[in-house]
Design a protein around this motif. Structure first.
Motif, PDB file in Angstrom:
ATOM      1  N   LYS A   5       0.772  -1.113   0.064  1.00  0.00           N
ATOM      2  CA  LYS A   5       0.196  -0.044  -0.058  1.00  0.00           C
ATOM      3  C   LYS A   5       0.798   1.221  -0.079  1.00  0.00           C
ATOM      4  O   LYS A   5       0.250   2.312  -0.104  1.00  0.00           O
ATOM      5  N   GLU A  29       1.195   3.161  -3.425  1.00  0.00           N
ATOM      6  CA  GLU A  29       0.155   3.614  -3.807  1.00  0.00           C
ATOM      7  C   GLU A  29       0.365   5.264  -4.072  1.00  0.00           C
ATOM      8  O   GLU A  29       0.910   5.677  -3.187  1.00  0.00           O
ATOM      9  N   THR A  85      -3.547   5.808  -8.218  1.00  0.00           N
ATOM     10  CA  THR A  85      -3.797   4.218  -8.164  1.00  0.00           C
ATOM     11  C   THR A  85      -5.133   4.103  -7.091  1.00  0.00           C
ATOM     12  O   THR A  85      -5.788   4.952  -6.478  1.00  0.00           O
ATOM     13  N   SER A 118      -3.491  -1.970  -4.270  1.00  0.00           N
ATOM     14  CA  SER A 118      -2.593  -2.561  -4.487  1.00  0.00           C
ATOM     15  C   SER A 118      -2.444  -3.910  -3.941  1.00  0.00           C
ATOM     16  O   SER A 118      -3.290  -4.390  -3.303  1.00  0.00           O
ATOM     17  N   VAL A 147       0.445  -2.598  -8.150  1.00  0.00           N
ATOM     18  CA  VAL A 147      -0.513  -1.603  -8.086  1.00  0.00           C
ATOM     19  C   VAL A 147      -1.570  -1.337  -9.221  1.00  0.00           C
ATOM     20  O   VAL A 147      -1.216  -2.107 -10.582  1.00  0.00           O
TER      21      VAL A 147
END
Length: 360
Positions: A218, A221, A226, A229, A339
């Motif tokens: 994460k 991101e 995004t 992920s 991602v």
């Protein structure tokens, strides 16, 4: 004298009749002009309305064409000509008055009413966006994307390891497209693996492995770019284990008891990456060397709790983190994130390594 008076009366009568006839004619012409103007206006209005409401045909059963009016914008600007399905636009949002809820269907190219709240005669505005050239990107294309975070501390409660570890998410700035989803989102795997190895220790490391790897993912991101992920190898398996209750000799214990993944990564991310890239090996960005890295996947062999990883030769191996033979041990490997880009991302480039799609 009498004859002259009679002639005068006759002339006066003819003049009066002509005057009345002309007035009647003018009145009739005036009425015809008014009727013609009204008819012409209605015909034009009907034509404009039909032209505008063609996009609604068959999509809104609750409403007739007279019940709803449409306006639209293209890339934030008021449009002049309503776009058709073949144009390089997609409908993004619909805003209606009177709290009516509606959406735009890009497949049928029309409005869909979600909730009319029993309202009639409403105005709706459709927001269209220009489709980015990036929508034509292919599997395996290179993408230049730099995560916004430059430093992240991995605490011991995530890994079972006795010290805090640090990684730099922004060091991974070259990615490869591995899947294009039906909603327009795009999944990308990092071309490189992390420079720093991440250490997990023993039973606590085994229990937390999948959830912790996803927590680390994460950090790669970026808000507005995004939408999700995951760690390479995650496929909806149990993330956190609360206990390890597998009994020695029993290879059929449940995943929730530490028995390994019900469906592991070979059937998901490995296949995606092999299809898009032709390999699952990866280098670290600073030394440009092939290095082993974690798969978010566990395994139990009746006496040991093991995890899967990708070796530098591209083969998937197992390493024990806890068990009857090896006891509790530390495993240190690199990390590889995936991602997911939001739909309709703007990017320029060609998707080549030397001319990648540039997002930020």
């Amino acid at each position: 004298m009498g004859g002259g008076l009679l002639e005068t009366n006759n002339q006066l009568e003819r003049f009066t009749k002509n005057k009345k006839s002309k007035k009647l004619t003018y009145s009739i012409i005036g009425i015809l002009v008014i009727i013609g103007s009204i008819t012409l206006f209605k015909t034009y209005a009907f034509f404009e309305e039909k032209k505008e409401f063609n996009v609604l045909k068959g999509t809104i059963p609750e409403f007739s064409q007279e019940d709803i009016q449409i306006s639209f914008t293209i890339d934030g600007e008021k449009g002049n000509q309503f776009p058709d399905k073949t144009s390089r636009y997609v409908g993004k949002t619909v805003t209606c008055e009177k709290k009516v809820e509606a959406s735009w269907n890009n497949e049928t190219w029309g409005l869909e009413i979600i909730n009319s709240h029993q309202q009639k005669r409403i105005n709706c505005s459709v927001e269209f966006k220009t489709i980015s050239e990036f929508s034509e990107a292919k599997l395996g294309d290179y993408v230049s994307y730099t995560p916004s975070k430059t430093n992240y501390e991995i605490t011991s409660d995530l890994t079972g390891y006795n010290t805090v570890q640090t990684i730099n998410p922004s060091e991974l700035n070259l990615w490869r497209i591995i899947r294009k989803n039906s909603d327009g989102s795009i999944e990308m795997v990092s071309e490189y693996i992390s420079n720093e190895a991440i250490s997990f220790y023993g039973k606590e490391g085994y229990k937390n492995l999948v959830a912790s790897l996803n927590t680390i993912a994460k950090q790669y991101e970026t808000e507005g770019i995004t939408i999700d992920s995951r760690s390479f190898g995650y496929r909806n398996q149990t993330q956190n284990l609360t206990e390890l209750s597998c009994i020695s000799g029993n290879s059929n214990c449940l995943e929730s008891q530490g028995g390994g993944d019900a469906v592991h990564s070979v059937e998901h991310d490995v296949e995606l990456v092999l299809k898009a890239l032709g390999r699952i090996t990866a280098k670290n960005p600073s030394q440009d060397e092939l290095r082993p890295y974690f798969l978010a996947s566990r395994y139990y062999d009746t006496i040991n709790y093991l995890i899967r990883y990708v070796a530098s030769n591209g083969v998937i191996y197992l390493l024990s983190m806890a068990g009857a033979i090896h006891g509790e041990s530390t495993i240190s490997l690199a990390f590889r994130p995936i991602v997911i880009l939001k739909s309709n991302i703007d990017a320029t480039g060609k998707g080549l390594k030397e001319n990648s799609w540039k997002i930020n």
